[in-house]
Scaffold this active site. Structure first.
Site, PDB file in Angstrom:
ATOM      1  CD  GLU A 260      -1.705  -2.325   1.833  1.00 44.68           C
ATOM      2  OE1 GLU A 260      -2.606  -3.171   2.017  1.00 44.68           O
ATOM      3  OE2 GLU A 260      -0.503  -2.519   2.185  1.00 44.68           O
TER       4      GLU A 260
ATOM      5  CG  PHE B  14     -10.067  -9.260  11.546  1.00 41.75           C
ATOM      6  CD1 PHE B  14      -8.837  -9.663  12.043  1.00 41.75           C
ATOM      7  CD2 PHE B  14     -10.288  -9.318  10.173  1.00 41.75           C
ATOM      8  CE1 PHE B  14      -7.846 -10.136  11.190  1.00 41.75           C
ATOM      9  CE2 PHE B  14      -9.299  -9.788   9.316  1.00 41.75           C
ATOM     10  CZ  PHE B  14      -8.076 -10.200   9.828  1.00 41.75           C
ATOM     11  CD  GLN B  15      -7.492  -6.965   7.946  1.00 42.82           C
ATOM     12  OE1 GLN B  15      -8.383  -6.761   7.122  1.00 42.82           O
ATOM     13  NE2 GLN B  15      -6.319  -7.489   7.630  1.00 42.82           N
TER      14      GLN B  15
ATOM     15  CE  LYS C 199     -17.402  -6.089   3.273  1.00 48.06           C
ATOM     16  NZ  LYS C 199     -16.706  -7.373   3.519  1.00 48.06           N
TER      17      LYS C 199
ATOM     18  CG  MET D 114      22.940  12.956   3.335  1.00 45.42           C
ATOM     19  SD  MET D 114      24.093  14.060   2.474  1.00 45.42           S
ATOM     20  CE  MET D 114      23.131  14.482   1.019  1.00 45.42           C
TER      21      MET D 114
END
Length: 568
Positions: free
Chosen positions: A55, A117-118, A167, A476
């Site tokens: 993602e 969940f999630q 959802k 760097m």
């Protein structure tokens, strides 16, 4: 009259994206967002979806798409870890004022706040790093929310907006009526006549004017107006990292980047000028160095669309709030040509005295960028990661047009460039010039962060050219350790057994390894001609450094390079 239809929330979302002219989106599916992905499947002939490897890659690709087109980039993710994986990309876009809409889905309304969940409060997580964010729990508000999100992302100072949709809203049905997108007006109501008059008086009195260009000049599309102003008042022009390309890097008035790794000419010129016109720049600490000693001989005139930037980091003597393109048009219309030949000649002498220098006998980062510039003549999109290679890309490639350098300037996100290059290449196709070469310039440390997106490029045959400037160290950080930490190289050596050529080939890309100067140009020519995903590993010395440099906390006029160190 527009036809009203009853659609589910996912279909309404897709129709709203089509209203906004969205052609390409980037994302990764999951349980909470399945209804939207089902709708995308039905509209795949109208909206192209690029499935990234992670993602974070989707968020950077949406950002790269936005920077290249000037339009809103769109990314999608599911709830929980899918949404949190977008956070770094959203913060990157926020710091650089990039218009982006991130769409996430959450658990159903009845499951919110139950540690389902999630489930995660992604609007709470992203509140400090978005221009605005929404959670949609009522389908009646969905279409208007999407439309508002696109308007907010593009208006005034652009930025990312997040829409979190539960959802059950994606499955519920409601009436949808098409609408034309609201026009995005340039911000002009804050431009005051007295501020214009003050600015004109300052410019007319100046004998040594200097123009400093920032990312706002790119965002406002003010390139032509900047050119007119600079030549009309005979002022040298320097830019920030984010301002690259807003003023033609081949123009005789251009002096290079300013700041920690800016040219000595730009740093000295800003320190000596009597008027500094700041066009869409926010005075980052990497630009100003010691802020109390920045441009101490100059009156400072700052032009910015965001009033919060005025006097935030540097005290200004005058300011104009409003869209930069409009402000510059107003100033240009009322200014007569001016003569500052003596000042310009002085600046030209500094250019001759303080050119950028590097070792011409071996393969180096500067040589790589000069070779790419020679081959493309500025007709390419250059994306970068963050570090030494980023600075070499800024110093040694001549950006002739805006939106041709895509880099994380504010957040400094390692792993940004590869996803951004995929977004940029898709953008070039959507804009009608698919043959424009797109390069991502990475160090070996940065490339490791999100190198899995090579698999995304090969899955869709997106012909990006990934250049890995491999010095086997975190370059760097090592440079700072070398100069300021007694050469104590704590956890910055990457000299291990990773073979980037084999790795890229394993993911389906064509790959090359370059170790000598004479091999670089033919490899680049072949890579451009292939029109396929390519990785080029260029091995350079681990102790090559980016010069000039300003020590942390020092004024920019104290810039030094290797010749200064040898004198000491």
């Amino acid at each position: 009259m527009a036809e009203t239809r009853v659609l589910n929330g996912s279909e309404i979302l897709i129709e709203c994206l089509k209203e906004q002219g969205v052609k390409t989106v980037f994302g990764y599916p999951g349980g909470a967002i399945l209804n939207i992905y089902d709708a995308l499947y039905k509209h795949q002939d109208e909206i192209t979806h690029i499935l990234t490897s992670h993602e974070q890659g989707a968020s950077h690709a949406a950002d790269g798409y936005a920077r290249t087109t000037g339009k809103v980039g769109v990314c999608l993710a599911t709830s929980g870890p899918g949404a949190t994986n977008l956070v770094t990309g959203i913060a990157t876009a926020f710091m650089d004022s990039i218009p982006m809409v991130a769409i996430t889905c959450n658990v159903g309304v009845s499951l919110l706040g139950r540690d389902s969940f999630q489930e995660i409060d992604i609007t709470g997580v992203t509140m400090p790093i978005t221009k605005y964010n929404f959670i949609v729990k009522d389908i009646k508000k969905l279409a208007d929310t999407v439309r508002r999100a696109f308007t907010i992302a593009q208006s005034g100072r652009p930025g990312p907006v997040l829409i979190d949709i539960t959802k059950d809203v994606t499955a519920a049905e409601y009436e949808y009526t098409p609408q034309e997108p609201a026009p995005i007006e340039r911000q002009t109501d804050t431009i005051r006549e007295e501020d214009i008059e003050t600015a004109l008086e300052m410019i007319r009195k100046s004998q040594k004017p200097f123009i400093f260009v920032g990312g706002g000049a790119v965002l406002s599309g003010a390139s032509e107006e900047l050119k007119v102003l600079a030549h009309k008042i005979q002022a040298p022009v320097a830019d920030s990292l984010m301002g690259k390309g807003a003023f033609d890097g081949t123009d005789e008035l251009y002096t290079g980047m300013v700041g920690m790794h800016g040219t000595k000419t730009s740093n000295f010129g800003i320190s000596e000028c009597d008027l500094l016109i700041v066009a869409g720049a926010r005075f980052s600490d990497r630009v100003t160095g010691n802020a109390s000693k920045f441009a101490k001989n100059a009156k400072i005139l700052q032009i910015d669309v965001d009033p919060a930037e005025i006097n935030k980091n540097i005290h200004t003597h005058a300011s104009i709030i409003g869209d930069l393109k409009v402000v510059l048009r107003k100033l240009n219309a009322r200014l007569d040509p001016m003569n500052h030949e003596e000042w310009l000649q002085h600046v030209e002498r500094m250019k001759d005295m303080y050119p950028l220098r590097y070792d011409k006998t071996q393969l180096t980062g500067p040589f790589i960028m000069e070779t790419i510039d020679e081959l493309t003549k500025g007709d390419a999109v250059i994306c970068t990661e963050v570090g030494q290679h980023q600075m070499w890309a800024a110093q040694y490639y001549k950006y002739r047009k805006p939106r041709t350098l895509l880099t994380s300037g504010g957040l400094g996100t390692m792993g940004y460039g590869l996803g951004a290059s995929i977004g940029a290449k898709m953008a070039c196709g959507d804009m009608g010039h698919p043959d424009t070469p797109v390069f991502n310039i990475a160090g070996d440390g940065c490339f490791r962060m999100n190198m899995n997106e090579i698999a995304t490029a090969t899955r869709y045959n997106i012909p990006i050219i990934q250049v890995v400037v491999n010095n086997h160290v975190l370059g760097m950080v090592r440079q700072w350790q070398n100069l300021f930490y007694g050469k104590r190289y704590s956890h910055t050596v990457l000299n291990d057994a990773v073979d980037f050529v084999k790795l890229a080939e394993a993911m389906g890309a064509k790959a090359y390894r370059v170790t000598r100067q004479e091999d670089l140009k033919p490899v680049l020519e072949e890579a451009i001609a292939l029109q396929a995903p390519v990785l080029i590993e260029c091995q350079i010395n681990c102790d090559d450094k980016v010069y000039p440099m300003v020590s942390p906390g020092a004024p920019i006029q104290d810039a030094f390079d290797d010749t200064d160190l040898k004198i000491k």
